[in-house]
Scaffold this active site. Structure first.
Site, mmCIF file in Angstrom:
data_model
loop_
_atom_site.group_PDB
_atom_site.id
_atom_site.type_symbol
_atom_site.label_atom_id
_atom_site.label_comp_id
_atom_site.label_asym_id
_atom_site.label_seq_id
_atom_site.Cartn_x
_atom_site.Cartn_y
_atom_site.Cartn_z
ATOM 1 N N SER A 119 0.821 -1.220 0.000
ATOM 2 C CA SER A 119 0.000 0.000 0.000
ATOM 3 C C SER A 119 0.844 1.254 0.000
ATOM 4 O O SER A 119 0.334 2.345 -0.262
ATOM 5 C CB SER A 119 -0.856 0.041 1.274
ATOM 6 O OG SER A 119 -1.690 -1.060 1.350
ATOM 7 N N HIS A 140 -1.114 -2.493 -7.207
ATOM 8 C CA HIS A 140 -1.854 -2.167 -5.981
ATOM 9 C C HIS A 140 -3.361 -2.309 -6.220
ATOM 10 O O HIS A 140 -4.001 -1.419 -6.785
ATOM 11 C CB HIS A 140 -1.478 -0.741 -5.544
ATOM 12 C CG HIS A 140 -2.057 -0.326 -4.247
ATOM 13 N ND1 HIS A 140 -2.334 0.986 -3.940
ATOM 14 C CD2 HIS A 140 -2.447 -1.046 -3.161
ATOM 15 C CE1 HIS A 140 -2.841 1.049 -2.727
ATOM 16 N NE2 HIS A 140 -2.929 -0.167 -2.241
ATOM 17 N N GLU A 152 -3.671 0.285 -9.153
ATOM 18 C CA GLU A 152 -2.690 1.368 -9.245
ATOM 19 C C GLU A 152 -1.354 0.695 -9.577
ATOM 20 O O GLU A 152 -0.923 -0.204 -8.861
ATOM 21 C CB GLU A 152 -2.631 2.061 -7.868
ATOM 22 C CG GLU A 152 -1.998 3.413 -7.831
ATOM 23 C CD GLU A 152 -2.119 4.043 -6.431
ATOM 24 O OE1 GLU A 152 -2.170 3.314 -5.419
ATOM 25 O OE2 GLU A 152 -2.146 5.278 -6.354
HETATM 26 N N1 LIG Z 1 -6.438 -4.153 3.435
HETATM 27 C C1 LIG Z 1 -6.529 -3.349 2.394
HETATM 28 O O1 LIG Z 1 -7.556 -2.682 2.188
HETATM 29 C C2 LIG Z 1 -5.391 -3.272 1.415
HETATM 30 C C3 LIG Z 1 -5.592 -2.658 0.172
HETATM 31 C C4 LIG Z 1 -4.551 -2.624 -0.758
HETATM 32 C C5 LIG Z 1 -3.318 -3.173 -0.417
HETATM 33 N N2 LIG Z 1 -3.148 -3.767 0.797
HETATM 34 C C6 LIG Z 1 -1.831 -4.371 1.091
HETATM 35 O O2 LIG Z 1 -1.928 -5.756 0.860
HETATM 36 C C7 LIG Z 1 -1.046 -6.464 1.759
HETATM 37 C C8 LIG Z 1 -1.852 -7.481 2.557
HETATM 38 O O3 LIG Z 1 -2.868 -6.805 3.276
HETATM 39 P P1 LIG Z 1 -4.140 -7.590 3.840
HETATM 40 O O4 LIG Z 1 -5.121 -6.547 4.223
HETATM 41 O O5 LIG Z 1 -4.523 -8.689 2.932
HETATM 42 O O6 LIG Z 1 -3.516 -8.216 5.187
HETATM 43 P P2 LIG Z 1 -4.013 -9.482 6.029
HETATM 44 O O7 LIG Z 1 -3.531 -9.260 7.409
HETATM 45 O O8 LIG Z 1 -5.468 -9.718 5.795
HETATM 46 O O9 LIG Z 1 -3.245 -10.712 5.365
HETATM 47 C C9 LIG Z 1 -1.838 -10.834 5.330
HETATM 48 C C10 LIG Z 1 -1.530 -12.298 5.142
HETATM 49 O O10 LIG Z 1 -0.157 -12.472 4.797
HETATM 50 C C11 LIG Z 1 0.224 -13.698 5.343
HETATM 51 N N3 LIG Z 1 1.643 -13.991 5.206
HETATM 52 C C12 LIG Z 1 2.146 -14.796 4.242
HETATM 53 N N4 LIG Z 1 3.464 -14.913 4.370
HETATM 54 C C13 LIG Z 1 3.825 -14.176 5.436
HETATM 55 C C14 LIG Z 1 5.065 -13.937 6.056
HETATM 56 N N5 LIG Z 1 6.206 -14.426 5.631
HETATM 57 N N6 LIG Z 1 5.043 -13.176 7.153
HETATM 58 C C15 LIG Z 1 3.889 -12.632 7.610
HETATM 59 N N7 LIG Z 1 2.682 -12.828 7.022
HETATM 60 C C16 LIG Z 1 2.664 -13.610 5.952
HETATM 61 C C17 LIG Z 1 -0.366 -13.648 6.744
HETATM 62 O O11 LIG Z 1 -0.377 -14.935 7.346
HETATM 63 C C18 LIG Z 1 -1.773 -13.132 6.410
HETATM 64 O O12 LIG Z 1 -2.668 -14.192 6.115
HETATM 65 C C19 LIG Z 1 -0.339 -5.388 2.577
HETATM 66 O O13 LIG Z 1 0.876 -5.043 1.966
HETATM 67 C C20 LIG Z 1 -1.329 -4.225 2.511
HETATM 68 O O14 LIG Z 1 -0.712 -2.987 2.726
HETATM 69 C C21 LIG Z 1 -4.147 -3.838 1.706
#
Ligand SMILES: NC(=O)c1ccc[n+]([C@@H]2O[C@H](COP(=O)([O-])OP(=O)(O)OC[C@H]3O[C@@H](n4cnc5c(N)ncnc54)[C@H](O)[C@@H]3O)[C@@H](O)[C@H]2O)c1
Length: 284
Positions: A119, A140, A152
């Site tokens: 993000s 993104h 993005e």
């Molecule tokens: N939540 C949003 O609205 C959103 C939107 C766009 C981008 N993002 C980005 O997407 C990414 C994931 O966000 P999310 O909301 O899905 O998070 P989340 O907490 O729902 O999921 C993250 C997942 O990554 C896993 N994972 C896999 N390998 C890992 C490792 N080596 N160490 C730690 N965790 C590990 C975790 O177990 C977990 O299931 C982030 O970079 C976030 O900034 C999030």
């Protein structure tokens, strides 16, 4: 390069959405997480989404079965060995992403593209953890991925024109609208959005209004489909705190300083919808 196999790293809310859309596009898709319970949870969410489409008559049972059939669960990064495109969607933490990119770089075939759904973190810095910075790019997606149209696209300093084009075309094939921006902390989307969400959290901290009122004011007054507090709970308060910290240190500007209340929610483990409690309570 023709994309045939995609691997999605992280089966959380973004990862499982990206895997769903990838499988819908017709690509064989591996969904990876650190344990099978998390992968199964991600796959169950995809099945729930597709079943909802079937109930509404938007897709057939056969279509759903074909999409689910293209998804393969994984708990080993070795499955990246024959992937054409790898999309990373793990926690928003540079050191953790760095370890994963170093491993993926060693395992993935030479032609493979490594995309990150970060993000806010610098694509250039993530790319520099690999020996293929020309093949690293920011892809993104927005939350919820199957619904939101935008991808993005962010190029790192070394990202090649060819890789940019492949990712732009791949995004269109996935039914998305790609829009590029430069590699700055928070990119365009979160540089705008998170300042608004953080301001709402400052208002909450100062007792200016309860969360319901803040959300109603922004929904009824600004025509936002969702108030900033509900949106914060949807994104995940841990992710928001990470993004704000990246922008706070990245720009050195106090306007990005996270609200103390946001820090406290994260310390309490109240991360939003994904934990059943955030600014609002989702336990019922
Ligand atoms: N939540 C949003 O609205 C959103 C939107 C766009 C981008 N993002 C980005 O997407 C990414 C994931 O966000 P999310 O909301 O899905 O998070 P989340 O907490 O729902 O999921 C993250 C997942 O990554 C896993 N994972 C896999 N390998 C890992 C490792 N080596 N160490 C730690 N965790 C590990 C975790 O177990 C977990 O299931 C982030 O970079 C976030 O900034 C999030």
């Amino acid at each position: 390069m023709e994309i045939k196999k995609v691997m999605v790293i992280g089966a959380g809310q973004m990862g499982n959405g990206i895997a769903q859309v990838s499988a819908q596009t017709g690509w064989d898709t591996v969904l990876y997480d650190i344990n099978m319970e998390l992968v199964d949870k991600g796959l169950a969410n995809i099945a729930k989404n597709l079943q909802r489409d079937v109930s509404k008559g938007k897709r057939t049972e056969e279509d759903m079965a074909a999409i689910m059939g293209r998804l393969k669960p994984s708990t080993t990064l070795d499955d990246a060995a024959d992937a054409d495109l790898i999309i990373e969607a793990i926690v928003e933490n540079f050191d953790i992403k760095k370890k994963v990119f170093e491993q993926l770089d060693a395992i993935a075939p030479a032609h493979a593209i490594l995309a990150t759904n970060t993000s806010s973190l610098p694509i250039t810095q993530i790319a520099a953890t690999t020996k293929r910075p020309a093949q690293v790019i920011g892809m993104h997606f927005m939350n919820p991925v199957p619904v939101m149209k935008l991808v993005e696209i962010i190029r790192g300093l070394a990202t090649s024109d060819e890789v940019y084009q492949i990712i732009e075309e791949a995004s269109i094939k996935m039914g998305k609208v790609p829009v590029w921006c430069k590699d700055v902390p928070g990119f365009v989307s979160n540089r705008v959005l998170q300042v608004m969400i953080n301001e709402a959290l400052w208002e909450l901290y100062e007792g200016v209004a309860p969360a319901e009122n803040i959300d109603n004011i922004m929904k009824l007054g600004m025509n936002h489909p969702m108030g900033p507090c509900a949106l914060a709970d949807l994104i995940g308060l841990d992710t928001i705190l990470s993004i704000l910290n990246v922008m706070y240190t990245g720009y050195g500007d106090p306007k990005y300083r996270p609200s103390p209340l946001l820090k406290q929610y994260v310390q309490a483990g109240w991360l939003g919808r994904k934990t059943g409690k955030g600014i609002f309570d989702y336990s019922k």
